[in-house]
Design a protein around this motif. Structure first.
Motif, PDB file in Angstrom:
ATOM      1  N   ALA A 119       0.821  -1.203   0.000  1.00  0.00           N
ATOM      2  CA  ALA A 119       0.000   0.000   0.000  1.00  0.00           C
ATOM      3  C   ALA A 119       0.863   1.264   0.000  1.00  0.00           C
ATOM      4  O   ALA A 119       0.587   2.218  -0.727  1.00  0.00           O
ATOM      5  N   ILE A 120       1.927   1.276   0.820  1.00  0.00           N
ATOM      6  CA  ILE A 120       2.779   2.463   0.884  1.00  0.00           C
ATOM      7  C   ILE A 120       3.560   2.646  -0.405  1.00  0.00           C
ATOM      8  O   ILE A 120       3.764   3.775  -0.873  1.00  0.00           O
ATOM      9  N   ARG A 121       3.994   1.547  -1.001  1.00  0.00           N
ATOM     10  CA  ARG A 121       4.721   1.673  -2.264  1.00  0.00           C
ATOM     11  C   ARG A 121       3.849   2.237  -3.374  1.00  0.00           C
ATOM     12  O   ARG A 121       4.347   2.859  -4.309  1.00  0.00           O
ATOM     13  N   LYS A 122       2.564   2.074  -3.227  1.00  0.00           N
ATOM     14  CA  LYS A 122       1.637   2.612  -4.230  1.00  0.00           C
ATOM     15  C   LYS A 122       1.290   4.063  -3.959  1.00  0.00           C
ATOM     16  O   LYS A 122       1.139   4.863  -4.885  1.00  0.00           O
ATOM     17  N   SER A 123       1.164   4.428  -2.671  1.00  0.00           N
ATOM     18  CA  SER A 123       0.716   5.783  -2.326  1.00  0.00           C
ATOM     19  C   SER A 123       1.130   6.118  -0.900  1.00  0.00           C
ATOM     20  O   SER A 123       1.155   5.229  -0.035  1.00  0.00           O
ATOM     21  N   PRO A 124       1.435   7.406  -0.600  1.00  0.00           N
ATOM     22  CA  PRO A 124       1.754   7.800   0.776  1.00  0.00           C
ATOM     23  C   PRO A 124       0.520   7.996   1.642  1.00  0.00           C
ATOM     24  O   PRO A 124       0.640   8.389   2.804  1.00  0.00           O
ATOM     25  N   SER A 125      -0.659   7.720   1.123  1.00  0.00           N
ATOM     26  CA  SER A 125      -1.909   7.948   1.844  1.00  0.00           C
ATOM     27  C   SER A 125      -1.972   7.154   3.144  1.00  0.00           C
ATOM     28  O   SER A 125      -1.869   5.926   3.145  1.00  0.00           O
ATOM     29  N   SER A 126      -2.169   7.861   4.265  1.00  0.00           N
ATOM     30  CA  SER A 126      -2.314   7.185   5.554  1.00  0.00           C
ATOM     31  C   SER A 126      -3.595   6.371   5.610  1.00  0.00           C
ATOM     32  O   SER A 126      -3.656   5.321   6.255  1.00  0.00           O
ATOM     33  N   ILE A 127      -4.633   6.854   4.931  1.00  0.00           N
ATOM     34  CA  ILE A 127      -5.915   6.135   4.925  1.00  0.00           C
ATOM     35  C   ILE A 127      -5.762   4.811   4.188  1.00  0.00           C
ATOM     36  O   ILE A 127      -6.218   3.755   4.645  1.00  0.00           O
ATOM     37  N   ARG A 128      -5.096   4.845   3.016  1.00  0.00           N
ATOM     38  CA  ARG A 128      -4.876   3.616   2.259  1.00  0.00           C
ATOM     39  C   ARG A 128      -4.056   2.618   3.088  1.00  0.00           C
ATOM     40  O   ARG A 128      -4.354   1.420   3.129  1.00  0.00           O
ATOM     41  N   THR A 129      -3.036   3.143   3.771  1.00  0.00           N
ATOM     42  CA  THR A 129      -2.198   2.268   4.588  1.00  0.00           C
ATOM     43  C   THR A 129      -2.989   1.668   5.738  1.00  0.00           C
ATOM     44  O   THR A 129      -2.862   0.483   6.058  1.00  0.00           O
ATOM     45  N   ALA A 130      -3.810   2.497   6.392  1.00  0.00           N
ATOM     46  CA  ALA A 130      -4.623   2.011   7.509  1.00  0.00           C
ATOM     47  C   ALA A 130      -5.579   0.910   7.060  1.00  0.00           C
ATOM     48  O   ALA A 130      -5.831  -0.056   7.793  1.00  0.00           O
ATOM     49  N   MET A 131      -6.097   1.041   5.857  1.00  0.00           N
ATOM     50  CA  MET A 131      -7.013   0.028   5.342  1.00  0.00           C
ATOM     51  C   MET A 131      -6.283  -1.292   5.071  1.00  0.00           C
ATOM     52  O   MET A 131      -6.874  -2.369   5.171  1.00  0.00           O
ATOM     53  N   ALA A 132      -4.992  -1.201   4.730  1.00  0.00           N
ATOM     54  CA  ALA A 132      -4.218  -2.415   4.438  1.00  0.00           C
ATOM     55  C   ALA A 132      -3.691  -3.078   5.696  1.00  0.00           C
ATOM     56  O   ALA A 132      -3.369  -4.265   5.689  1.00  0.00           O
ATOM     57  N   MET A 133      -3.624  -2.326   6.773  1.00  0.00           N
ATOM     58  CA  MET A 133      -3.041  -2.848   8.004  1.00  0.00           C
ATOM     59  C   MET A 133      -3.987  -3.837   8.671  1.00  0.00           C
ATOM     60  O   MET A 133      -5.189  -3.602   8.736  1.00  0.00           O
ATOM     61  N   PRO A 134      -3.450  -4.948   9.175  1.00  0.00           N
ATOM     62  CA  PRO A 134      -4.306  -5.858   9.941  1.00  0.00           C
ATOM     63  C   PRO A 134      -4.865  -5.124  11.155  1.00  0.00           C
ATOM     64  O   PRO A 134      -4.120  -4.576  11.969  1.00  0.00           O
ATOM     65  N   ARG A 135      -6.189  -5.079  11.259  1.00  0.00           N
ATOM     66  CA  ARG A 135      -6.802  -4.281  12.316  1.00  0.00           C
ATOM     67  C   ARG A 135      -7.357  -5.165  13.427  1.00  0.00           C
ATOM     68  O   ARG A 135      -8.067  -6.138  13.152  1.00  0.00           O
ATOM     69  N   PRO A 136      -7.051  -4.821  14.670  1.00  0.00           N
ATOM     70  CA  PRO A 136      -7.637  -5.565  15.780  1.00  0.00           C
ATOM     71  C   PRO A 136      -9.132  -5.295  15.868  1.00  0.00           C
ATOM     72  O   PRO A 136      -9.631  -4.275  15.368  1.00  0.00           O
ATOM     73  N   SER A 137      -9.849  -6.205  16.493  1.00  0.00           N
ATOM     74  CA  SER A 137     -11.281  -6.014  16.677  1.00  0.00           C
ATOM     75  C   SER A 137     -11.540  -4.907  17.697  1.00  0.00           C
ATOM     76  O   SER A 137     -10.638  -4.489  18.430  1.00  0.00           O
ATOM     77  N   VAL A 138     -12.774  -4.451  17.741  1.00  0.00           N
ATOM     78  CA  VAL A 138     -13.153  -3.431  18.717  1.00  0.00           C
ATOM     79  C   VAL A 138     -12.886  -3.929  20.127  1.00  0.00           C
ATOM     80  O   VAL A 138     -12.379  -3.193  20.986  1.00  0.00           O
ATOM     81  N   ASP A 139     -13.194  -5.207  20.385  1.00  0.00           N
ATOM     82  CA  ASP A 139     -12.954  -5.752  21.718  1.00  0.00           C
ATOM     83  C   ASP A 139     -11.462  -5.804  22.052  1.00  0.00           C
ATOM     84  O   ASP A 139     -11.063  -5.564  23.200  1.00  0.00           O
ATOM     85  N   GLU A 140     -10.633  -6.114  21.065  1.00  0.00           N
ATOM     86  CA  GLU A 140      -9.191  -6.151  21.318  1.00  0.00           C
ATOM     87  C   GLU A 140      -8.649  -4.760  21.652  1.00  0.00           C
ATOM     88  O   GLU A 140      -7.809  -4.600  22.548  1.00  0.00           O
ATOM     89  N   VAL A 141      -9.132  -3.746  20.934  1.00  0.00           N
ATOM     90  CA  VAL A 141      -8.698  -2.378  21.245  1.00  0.00           C
ATOM     91  C   VAL A 141      -9.216  -1.969  22.620  1.00  0.00           C
ATOM     92  O   VAL A 141      -8.502  -1.338  23.411  1.00  0.00           O
ATOM     93  N   ALA A 142     -10.465  -2.341  22.926  1.00  0.00           N
ATOM     94  CA  ALA A 142     -11.012  -2.035  24.253  1.00  0.00           C
ATOM     95  C   ALA A 142     -10.201  -2.727  25.348  1.00  0.00           C
ATOM     96  O   ALA A 142      -9.987  -2.157  26.432  1.00  0.00           O
ATOM     97  N   ASP A 143      -9.714  -3.941  25.070  1.00  0.00           N
ATOM     98  CA  ASP A 143      -8.850  -4.627  26.031  1.00  0.00           C
ATOM     99  C   ASP A 143      -7.561  -3.835  26.261  1.00  0.00           C
ATOM    100  O   ASP A 143      -7.065  -3.745  27.398  1.00  0.00           O
ATOM    101  N   SER A 144      -7.012  -3.276  25.187  1.00  0.00           N
ATOM    102  CA  SER A 144      -5.807  -2.455  25.333  1.00  0.00           C
ATOM    103  C   SER A 144      -6.100  -1.200  26.148  1.00  0.00           C
ATOM    104  O   SER A 144      -5.266  -0.754  26.951  1.00  0.00           O
ATOM    105  N   LEU A 145      -7.271  -0.622  25.936  1.00  0.00           N
ATOM    106  CA  LEU A 145      -7.659   0.544  26.743  1.00  0.00           C
ATOM    107  C   LEU A 145      -7.762   0.170  28.215  1.00  0.00           C
ATOM    108  O   LEU A 145      -7.386   0.954  29.103  1.00  0.00           O
ATOM    109  N   GLU A 146      -8.253  -1.035  28.493  1.00  0.00           N
ATOM    110  CA  GLU A 146      -8.314  -1.513  29.882  1.00  0.00           C
ATOM    111  C   GLU A 146      -6.902  -1.554  30.481  1.00  0.00           C
ATOM    112  O   GLU A 146      -6.687  -1.141  31.626  1.00  0.00           O
ATOM    113  N   ARG A 147      -5.948  -2.073  29.707  1.00  0.00           N
ATOM    114  CA  ARG A 147      -4.572  -2.153  30.194  1.00  0.00           C
ATOM    115  C   ARG A 147      -4.013  -0.742  30.437  1.00  0.00           C
ATOM    116  O   ARG A 147      -3.346  -0.492  31.448  1.00  0.00           O
TER     117      ARG A 147
END
Length: 412
Positions: free
Chosen positions: A69-97
């Protein structure tokens, strides 16, 4: 005073927090630094209490989809879409920590990736750090928003757009966390409170990018946060290489090496040889090296950069800070995120030629840019002058003063 510092990402996201933590510790404060286990050794070297945030930001660029994605474009949005994303519960677990890490602190400081815990309600006074301007102003538009000739009203509107995008990213996990704790969900974005109810710290130099006149009083441009590490033993072959001839060029692409790849290294080699210089490569691909080139896996930039002729880098926040402080000229090859933003500013203040976007990089462009910085003495003169001002900022000391004052005022 007890301070909880919470940051996540690559080395550039963690190092400034380590620098700030070391400054606070030197003043007698108790400092926890929460981040991924990748940086546990660095945190503990600074004498700080390590607290873990699950996951790994250091290996962000190891994901093939992200690299593509980065080699194609510097867009942060494009990169974020390509990145493996944790679930909402996983992020909430990190917030708990993060919430648990902050308890008992007199003040908590977050970065972009950990800011959600502030929105969720950390239970302690808090502030945040940003690596680029995010506070609304009429003087320039928000980071990575369209450049349209629509006047100051549009310029300020772009900051509202950026704030809504950030809240849209954080809202699901923040509200999941709040629901778990029996708190009402937030329907309205809390991003607008930053700089008014909570302090915002910009750890870059006001000599490099002056703050706008319409920012609120709780927004602070402190100067860069640099850690004066204990005296280290530098590898002997590097010390010998520096002493063996004229000042070399450094290629420092940090954690983004998987994006740049060996082809970029080959182009840099050709440009450096044409300029009749030697090359030091920090990180990068393994392999044999010619006599005029040395590879080091890791090095203290604050020690190395002042000894070289110029630095070729991706213009991300951390490396930009180190090169500015060193007072040497630069060639920038930005590939993503804040790289294009800071690369444009470096050219604007005259310490680097026009940026060469990685996605459009050619050998001819690189050779011309490097020849320009090593033959035109104006670049070295401007870099030295700006470097002296940047080093005089006392960024860590100013941030420590502000935090101490903030805590004193909130507990009075």
């Amino acid at each position: 005073m007890k301070v909880s510092l919470q940051t996540f990402g690559t080395r550039g996201d963690v190092y400034p927090f380590v620098a700030l933590g070391a400054g606070l510790r030197a003043r007698g404060h108790d400092v926890d630094l929460a981040t991924s286990v990748d940086f546990k050794a660095m945190v503990e070297e600074a004498g700080l209490n390590f607290r873990e945030i699950p996951g790994s930001g250091a290996h962000y660029f190891a994901t093939p989809a992200v690299v593509k994605a980065i080699r194609k474009s510097p867009s942060s949005i494009r990169t974020a879409m390509a990145m493996p994303r944790p679930s909402v519960d996983e992020v909430a677990d990190s917030l708990e920590r993060m919430y648990d890490n902050a308890q008992g602190a007199d003040f908590m400081l977050s970065n972009l990736i950990t800011r959600g815990i502030g929105y969720a309600g950390p239970g302690v006074p808090w502030g945040t750090v940003s690596w680029w301007p995010m506070t609304p102003t009429r003087e320039f538009r928000a980071y990575k928003t369209p450049d349209l000739p629509l006047g100051s009203a549009y310029t300020r509107l772009t900051h509202g757009m950026a704030a809504q995008m950030e809240w849209a990213f954080n809202r699901p996990a923040v509200n999941r966390f709040r629901t778990r704790r029996g708190l009402p969900k937030l329907s309205k974005s809390p991003v607008g409170q930053l700089g008014h109810q909570q302090p915002v710290f910009y750890p870059y130099s006001p000599h490099f990018l002056p703050p706008p006149s319409d920012w609120p009083e709780r927004v602070h441009v402190t100067g860069y946060w640099s850690w004066e590490r204990p005296e280290q033993q530098h590898q002997a072959d590097l010390v010998d290489f520096l002493a063996a001839g004229s000042k070399p060029i450094v290629l420092a692409l940090g954690s983004a090496w998987p994006v740049y790849g060996e082809q970029t290294l080959d182009l840099v080699r050709q440009a450096v040889r044409q300029a009749r210089r030697r090359l030091i490569v920090v990180g990068g691909p393994e392999g044999d090296r010619p006599d005029d080139e040395l590879r080091v896996q890791e090095v203290d930039y604050g020690w190395l950069f002042p000894q070289v002729a110029a630095v070729i880098h991706g213009a991300t926040f951390g490396t930009t800070a180190d090169v500015l402080r060193s007072g040497v000229p630069q060639v920038t090859v930005p590939c993503w995120a804040d790289g294009p933003y800071w690369a444009a500013r470096l050219a604007q203040v005259g310490v680097a030629p026009a940026p060469i976007p990685f996605q459009k990089l050619t050998g001819a462009q690189l050779r011309a840019a490097l020849d320009e910085v090593v033959t035109d003495p104006g670049y070295a003169e401007r870099a030295a002058e700006l470097g002296a001002r940047v080093r005089a900022d006392r960024g860590v000391e100013k941030a420590c003063d502000l935090i101490e004052t903030w805590v004193s005022n909130t507990t009075a």
